[in-house]
Scaffold this motif. Sequence first.
Motif: not given
Length: 752
Positions: A586-597, A607-616
Amino acid sequence: MRQWLVWAVLWLLVVLILPDARAGSRHRNQDEERQRGKRWRDGQGYIWTSEGRSKPLKIRLVPGPNGPHTPAGTLTFYRNVPELESSYSVIPGKQTHCVYHGLTMFDLAVWSPLPCVTCLCSEGRVVCDEMTCPTMHCPSPATPPGRCCPVCMEPDSGLSPELSGDSPVPSHPEDHIVPLTQEDIQKIVWREEEEHHEEEERLKRKDEARKKRRRERKEREERQRKMVEEKRREEEEALRLQVEKEEEEWRTKIEEAEERRRQEEESRMNEERRKEEESRMNEERRKEEEEQQKEAKEEVEVWLRGDVFQMPTKEEELLPLLVPTYPTKTEELKEVAPEEEEEEEEGEEGEVGEDEATVVLPAGCDISDVSMTCENVQLVHFPPLNVPELKSLSLEGNNISSIPAGAFNGIPNLEWINLKKNKLTSAGIDPKAFMGLKMLRRLYLDENLLDVVPCDLPSTLQELKINENKLRGIDENSFQDLSSLVILELEGNLLSEGNVDPRAFAPLIQLSYLRLGRNHFRTVPQGLPKSLLELYLENNLIEEISETVFNRTTNLNVVSLRHNKLDETKIAPMAWFNHRTLESIDLSHNDFYLVPSYLPKSLVHLVLVGNKVERIPGYIFAHMDPGLEYLYLSFNRLDGEGIEPESFFGAYHSMMELCLDHNQLIHVPLGISEMTNLHLLRLDSNRIRSISEESICDPEQQGETTLVAIRMENNYIDAMDVSPSAFSCLRSASSVVLKPQKTTQRIHRTRH
């Protein structure tokens, strides 16, 4: 030849008479026009008005009909009018004569050899003027016979009979032609100039009207543009507020779900404890019934033998059970009256009576079998109890601040102690307070004032909770001898990597569940036990995950790092890549712009809810085995270009739940129709405007479908434009949620 001589004589008479008549007429007309304030032209080419003389007309000589070597030429006038008009001026000079086609012409003689051509003898040179027809602005212009230009047939035009066509005109060019007089030419010039001025004024007014209309149109378009821009800003602001509101609601729902899960977990554990207690009580009741049956059998046997005296057993010699308390003014005593039983036997004399125990408890307390509850009854001291068979004690919600050394001497068989929401301090708990509890398995000390972990806790302890206290550190000996501990919760304290000894967790060889949320960790604490299965570090300040932090925790199954400060660049590539048991992150509500590799190979739940993800990125899930099943990317910034065709590669046959709601998607992402095991799809609260027939359901897919529910409300979808086959793979049409949708300015087509 004779005919030419006749014509020459006639022309000579005309030449002698015409100049004097024309000159006299010109002087009379000039006098009359001076009185009327009109313009006139003098013999030198100047135009006169009542104010004086104006600029003369320009004259250009061009070669005449005899060629460039003859003195004849063509006289052409230039004026600021749309079309040229025939006109000329006689310039007085030296008296001489001209020769034209064998005829001798005196000076200033005028003749017309051809229609629309007038020639003049001027100082020995023949000057011919080819007339150009002016533009007529009268309702019915007409061309008189023998003339080349039309004239207006108006009764008051003031023209001479020659212009109006009243006089006969020779039908042959060589016939006698009466030339235009200077007065007629001047009137035509003035009228054309007036008409030209009127035309200029009309064109000017038309141009001004056109400019005015253009200016008004520009102003109207500018107002419309401003109105559209303002409306667009209002819609964007309303959309932003709605998204923030929905995000807040979603966050609240997630927190409520987490709280419900925790409560359900506690309820489950309480239910298990209750069942264990009931099982224990049933076992004890069964043993008591067997003992009573045995005693009854022995009594029957004694009665049959005739024995009338029997020594009391050891159990009958026990004193009545008494639970003393500290009475206060506000407390009431609860008294249980003794019960008397009399048994009469035949052949026996006398009576045997037995008094039951008297129990005195504070008001609001309850005791039953092996458990005692005194919650929220305002106790200020730990009650001295003497109930050896007591297994469970709850003193939650009181004002107890200390635990003396012998507090548990009368209740040595306790297995569960609940001291939540009191005022216990580390100094108020005696170091040997818990040493006598050889059966203790669960100890709850949440929401007190402890700054260190209590020492000398029983080695039988399996669950320890010290949440919401003031713990300032954990040293090497804090968990000494707690080798049986399975669950440890230390949330809501003042812990950090600086005050937690890396060797503190070494004794916890059976620890499976560790909660360290709501502290001040910037990195994952070191020295975590190898047996750990679930780790919760939410609401900290964690900024990075190193490669070695999870090296020892090879059995780790769940990691929660929500509400921290991580991004895709702060996770080491090999931090957890080779883990074979880590299934949920669960990595929700952090500062991710991409889904981590470099996610774990065994990952099932991300779970990546509430981040700033712009691209998969493409192929991000391709290495996982057996494959990702749950992916939650709600409340991010995914748009039409953020999801590539290969983004879900590797998860086509494993994905079960995919949540992409509350993003900025403009169409259904590619690859969803290839997910053969998908159960739940969420695309609500995006910017989707259309749904193609193959974007969700694959028409070539055979077999029973697995898709159960789709949510696509709060987009810009026109339900009338959606093809019925777009959701053909769903089990039920009611499983699709399409309402409500956001409003747009486009015109919806009507289906007939």
